[in-house]
Design an enzyme around this catalytic site. Structure first.
Site, short mmCIF file in Angstrom:
data_model
loop_
_atom_site.label_atom_id
_atom_site.label_comp_id
_atom_site.label_asym_id
_atom_site.label_seq_id
_atom_site.Cartn_x
_atom_site.Cartn_y
_atom_site.Cartn_z
N ARG A 80 1.00 -1.09 0.08
CA ARG A 80 -0.06 0.06 0.06
C ARG A 80 0.85 1.26 -0.06
O ARG A 80 0.52 2.31 -0.73
CB ARG A 80 -0.86 0.09 1.28
CG ARG A 80 -2.03 0.94 1.14
CD ARG A 80 -3.08 0.84 2.18
NE ARG A 80 -2.69 0.82 3.44
CZ ARG A 80 -3.33 0.74 4.43
NH1 ARG A 80 -4.56 0.07 4.42
NH2 ARG A 80 -3.04 0.79 5.75
N LYS A 184 -2.86 6.32 1.15
CA LYS A 184 -2.71 6.79 2.35
C LYS A 184 -1.93 7.99 2.55
O LYS A 184 -0.72 7.93 3.05
CB LYS A 184 -2.21 5.58 3.42
CG LYS A 184 -2.78 5.63 4.73
CD LYS A 184 -2.53 4.14 5.62
CE LYS A 184 -3.00 4.38 6.94
NZ LYS A 184 -4.50 4.52 7.17
N GLU A 220 -16.79 6.25 3.61
CA GLU A 220 -16.01 5.59 5.04
C GLU A 220 -15.92 6.53 5.94
O GLU A 220 -16.24 7.84 5.59
CB GLU A 220 -14.61 5.11 4.56
CG GLU A 220 -13.64 6.08 4.00
CD GLU A 220 -12.22 5.64 3.93
OE1 GLU A 220 -11.66 4.82 4.96
OE2 GLU A 220 -11.55 6.01 3.02
C1 PLP Z 1 -5.47 3.53 7.31
C2 PLP Z 1 -6.85 3.95 7.01
C3 PLP Z 1 -7.93 3.10 7.11
C4 PLP Z 1 -7.57 1.81 7.91
O1 PLP Z 1 -7.12 1.01 7.37
P1 PLP Z 1 -6.38 -0.34 8.01
O2 PLP Z 1 -5.31 -0.97 6.90
O3 PLP Z 1 -7.39 -1.05 8.16
O4 PLP Z 1 -5.71 0.09 9.23
C5 PLP Z 1 -9.42 3.31 6.90
N1 PLP Z 1 -9.63 4.74 6.13
C6 PLP Z 1 -8.72 5.60 6.08
C7 PLP Z 1 -8.94 6.96 5.54
C8 PLP Z 1 -7.24 5.28 6.65
O5 PLP Z 1 -6.12 6.30 6.31
#
Ligand code: PLP
Length: 347
Positions: A80, A184, A220
């Protein structure tokens, strides 16, 4: 050293021993550096301070029931981060390097890893950001990759699975339709901080974002994915502007294993009414049950609040999923998917 009471710790920064970093300058990576100096020296024209060429990851080291230390799916974090860096057009650590620095960071902070009994874990925060001096608008050529750690409790304090309320974000979007939501990036958080502050001031734990184009379906929460349970089905949005959560991916697998149907599809706001259980999910707390979602809709006659209410406790299926997940992470149950990576005691 006095025992640390992790039940009093939240998801926050707590000092550890060391950080590990490497820099990539002119296309060449340095050797990793371990240091107890937590202050970087970065040129003031470094891109990170101006145009936000910056992405990060979050994963945890768990001390298992057998005393061994595990990282949960760190290869997924490496992939990622690579995808985030590609979006930013900047260099990134390959899989081997990403894993090496994570392992080094865990080993350097070995005595900061909470005991199995505490239920807590050592949170790792890999960050990657542009450091070369620049004024022109360009992607970063040179980057720093650093892995730091914090011994965290949980977001909500001592207890897990404490339900929280959420409000739908009507005035602020997290990510544009063809934007950076699926990566991210620090910038995505800058985007949502103000909206989050407003939601918190109104007393909500979570903020639920909609698709930015139509404001008609669920995307989300600010830092975690959405999933709902109904009629034996695990339902989660499918959208390129939702961050691909590793927790969500793992829960989908475990849901299948439990005999649930898994659906990734558009979830219109009205469908919220039909879910038996609603949760947010992410690395920090795995699952947070949502007890209520408020939608403050502005009509010509004024603003009305539509309320979607769920149980005041975690739903039974979500609870089962939670325990299955945590038990795999902590080696209480067998790890049939090979998700855990062991880290050797450095001594
Ligand atoms: C990091 C993150 C998540 C959760 O991802 P995980 O890999 O499960 O920790 C969900 N939404 C956003 C916006 C994030 O930055």
């Amino acid at each position: 050293m006095a025992e640390i009471d992790y039940s009093k710790r939240s998801f926050n920064y707590y000092p550890t021993n060391a950080i590990v970093y490497a820099t990539c300058v002119d296309g060449r990576w340095s050797k990793p550096v371990v240091t107890n100096d937590f202050n970087f020296s970065v040129h003031c024209f470094g891109g990170v301070f101006h145009y936000a060429p910056s992405c990060f990851e979050g994963l945890k080291a768990y001390r298992g029931a057998d005393g061994r230390v595990r990282l949960f799916r760190p290869d997924e974090n490496a992939k990622r981060m690579a995808s985030s860096a590609q979006y930013l057009d900047m260099p990134y650590p390959n899989m081997e390097m990403f894993l090496d620095l994570c392992i080094m960071c865990v080993q350097e902070n070995w005595d900061c890893i909470p005991s199995f009994e505490s239920g807590a874990s050592l949170y790792l925060r890999p960050v990657l950001f542009g450091i070369n001096p620049q004024l022109g608008i360009k992607s970063a050529n040179d980057v720093m990759f650093c892995v730091m750690a914090s011994g965290v409790g949980t977001y909500s304090g001592a207890k897990s699975l404490v339900p929280g309320s959420a409000v739908i974000s009507r005035n602020y979007d997290r990510a544009a339709t063809y934007g950076s939501g699926g990566y991210k990036l620090g910038a995505n958080y800058a985007q949502s901080l103000h909206a989050y502050n407003l939601a918190h001031k109104m007393g909500y734990r979570e903020l639920l974002f909609l698709d930015s184009a139509t404001h008609s379906h669920i995307e989300e929460f600010g830092s975690s994915n959405f999933f709902g349970i109904k009629h034996g089905c695990y339902v989660t949005p499918n959208s390129p502007s939702v961050l691909p959560s590793i927790t969500n991916k793992s829960l989908r697998k475990l849901a299948e294993e439990m005999g649930l149907k898994v659906e990734r599809r558009t979830i219109f706001i009205d469908e919220l009414e039909t879910f038996e259980e609603v949760n947010s999910c992410g690395t920090a707390v795995v699952i947070t049950p949502i007890s209520r979602i408020d939608d403050k809709v502005t009509l010509e006659s004024g603003t009305i609040t539509r309320e979607y209410k769920y149980a005041d406790v975690c739903g039974p299926i979500s609870e089962k999923l939670y325990h299955r997940m945590v038990n795999i992470q902590k080696g209480v149950e067998e790890d049939p998917y090979g998700w855990c990576m062991f880290v050797n005691d450095p001594k």
